[in-house]
Design a protein around this motif. Structure first.
Motif, PDB file in Angstrom:
ATOM      1  N   THR A  76      55.141  80.483  32.129  1.00 53.64           N
ATOM      2  CA  THR A  76      55.853  80.890  30.810  1.00 53.64           C
ATOM      3  C   THR A  76      56.014  79.653  29.856  1.00 53.64           C
ATOM      4  O   THR A  76      55.762  79.843  28.697  1.00 53.64           O
ATOM      5  CB  THR A  76      57.137  81.349  31.127  1.00 53.64           C
ATOM      6  N   ARG A  77      56.113  78.415  30.608  1.00 54.68           N
ATOM      7  CA  ARG A  77      55.957  77.156  29.900  1.00 54.68           C
ATOM      8  C   ARG A  77      54.799  76.970  28.871  1.00 54.68           C
ATOM      9  O   ARG A  77      54.843  76.835  27.705  1.00 54.68           O
ATOM     10  CB  ARG A  77      56.108  76.178  30.659  1.00 54.68           C
ATOM     11  N   ALA A  78      53.634  77.643  29.644  1.00 50.76           N
ATOM     12  CA  ALA A  78      52.328  77.262  28.944  1.00 50.76           C
ATOM     13  C   ALA A  78      52.104  78.189  27.771  1.00 50.76           C
ATOM     14  O   ALA A  78      51.628  77.849  26.559  1.00 50.76           O
ATOM     15  CB  ALA A  78      51.249  77.659  30.013  1.00 50.76           C
ATOM     16  N   GLU A  79      52.957  79.424  27.927  1.00 47.69           N
ATOM     17  CA  GLU A  79      52.944  80.444  26.889  1.00 47.69           C
ATOM     18  C   GLU A  79      53.455  80.084  25.555  1.00 47.69           C
ATOM     19  O   GLU A  79      53.226  80.049  24.420  1.00 47.69           O
ATOM     20  CB  GLU A  79      53.333  81.860  27.510  1.00 47.69           C
ATOM     21  N   ALA A  80      54.698  79.390  26.106  1.00 48.86           N
ATOM     22  CA  ALA A  80      55.746  78.839  24.652  1.00 48.86           C
ATOM     23  C   ALA A  80      54.922  77.818  24.100  1.00 48.86           C
ATOM     24  O   ALA A  80      54.966  77.618  22.830  1.00 48.86           O
ATOM     25  CB  ALA A  80      56.919  78.380  25.496  1.00 48.86           C
ATOM     26  N   LEU A  81      54.201  76.800  24.818  1.00 49.60           N
ATOM     27  CA  LEU A  81      53.833  75.666  24.406  1.00 49.60           C
ATOM     28  C   LEU A  81      52.624  75.767  23.385  1.00 49.60           C
ATOM     29  O   LEU A  81      51.924  75.122  22.710  1.00 49.60           O
ATOM     30  CB  LEU A  81      53.227  74.527  25.331  1.00 49.60           C
ATOM     31  N   SER A  82      52.014  77.234  23.552  1.00 46.12           N
ATOM     32  CA  SER A  82      50.742  77.500  22.750  1.00 46.12           C
ATOM     33  C   SER A  82      51.217  77.463  21.418  1.00 46.12           C
ATOM     34  O   SER A  82      50.414  77.790  20.443  1.00 46.12           O
ATOM     35  CB  SER A  82      50.098  78.707  23.185  1.00 46.12           C
ATOM     36  N   LEU A  83      52.669  77.637  21.198  1.00 48.33           N
ATOM     37  CA  LEU A  83      53.045  77.857  19.865  1.00 48.33           C
ATOM     38  C   LEU A  83      53.066  76.284  19.028  1.00 48.33           C
ATOM     39  O   LEU A  83      53.158  76.419  17.830  1.00 48.33           O
ATOM     40  CB  LEU A  83      54.393  78.708  19.558  1.00 48.33           C
ATOM     41  N   VAL A  84      52.758  75.360  19.710  1.00 48.13           N
ATOM     42  CA  VAL A  84      53.175  74.050  19.153  1.00 48.13           C
ATOM     43  C   VAL A  84      52.089  73.276  18.451  1.00 48.13           C
ATOM     44  O   VAL A  84      50.872  73.746  19.067  1.00 48.13           O
ATOM     45  CB  VAL A  84      53.679  73.062  20.420  1.00 48.13           C
ATOM     46  N   SER A  85      52.348  73.049  17.188  1.00 47.11           N
ATOM     47  CA  SER A  85      51.442  72.232  16.630  1.00 47.11           C
ATOM     48  C   SER A  85      51.868  70.820  16.215  1.00 47.11           C
ATOM     49  O   SER A  85      53.135  70.634  16.201  1.00 47.11           O
ATOM     50  CB  SER A  85      51.142  73.137  15.126  1.00 47.11           C
TER      51      SER A  85
END
Ligand code: SAM
Length: 185
Positions: A76-85
């Motif tokens: 779930t953490r990986a999923e959220a971090l995919s939004l980070v730029s």
């Protein structure tokens, strides 16, 4: 639905003595704001710092949790971090949004301070969220500089409780603002 973005700005911000500094990124900010962005369906979350070594730190955090062991450990953490730029400045962030969403964003500044020309959460929820795209900017250290806030297209009203104290952590402020704007009621 509206493309809403969040930016956590590390420069220009004030320190305790109201000098302008570049604040250091913290892991907890990165994770908490990424999860908030995923929860409220934001189009992206920008970590803004001009410091190359901080950009590298942020990229390393994202890589660790998005690939390899980190990814296995916590999907779930990986999923959220995919939004980070990552971006060096607010202007660079706006350019990336123009590229992603096809238009320059309306920039909404946030502050704990009262002042003229504030936009209420209700007005923003009712009206502005129909505009496309929107960039919400939050500060670190002792807050966004007055110039940065003044340069925003709109300034969101401060979050207030029943007391005079309202100096929230950036993570708490982001949670409250996003829920007031985008939370399902
Ligand atoms: N070092 C602190 C931390 O670790 O959270 C950061 C404090 S920084 C000044 C908090 C940021 O959250 C502000 O720049 C602003 O964007 C937002 N914020 C804090 N309190 C707020 C309030 N009452 N209303 C609106 N935004 C607020």
């Amino acid at each position: 639905v509206t493309d809403v973005y969040l930016a956590l700005v590390h420069h220009p911000v004030y320190n305790k003595r109201r000098q302008i500094i570049a604040a250091a990124l913290t892991t907890i900010d990165l994770h908490d704001m990424a999860r908030l962005s995923a929860t409220y369906g934001l189009k992206g979350f920008f970590v803004v710092t001009p410091l190359e070594d901080q950009i590298k730190v942020a990229q390393a955090m994202i890589d660790h949790w998005s690939e390899g062991w980190g990814r296995e450990y916590n999907q779930t953490r990986a999923e959220a971090l995919s939004l980070v730029s990552l971006a060096h400045t607010i202007d660079e962030t706006k350019e990336q949004i123009r590229h992603n969403s096809g238009a320059m964003p309306i920039v909404a500044g946030t502050t704990a301070a009262d002042g003229s020309g504030r936009t209420s959460f209700d007005d923003m929820r009712r009206g502005l969220l129909r505009e496309d795209p929107i960039l919400l900017i939050l500060g670190t250290a002792w807050g966004l500089t007055d110039e940065t806030v003044a340069a925003c297209d709109i300034i969101l009203e401060p979050i207030k409780g029943p007391t005079r104290y309202n100096h929230l952590s950036v993570r708490a402020a982001a949670g409250i603002i996003l829920d007031r704007l985008l939370g399902i009621r």
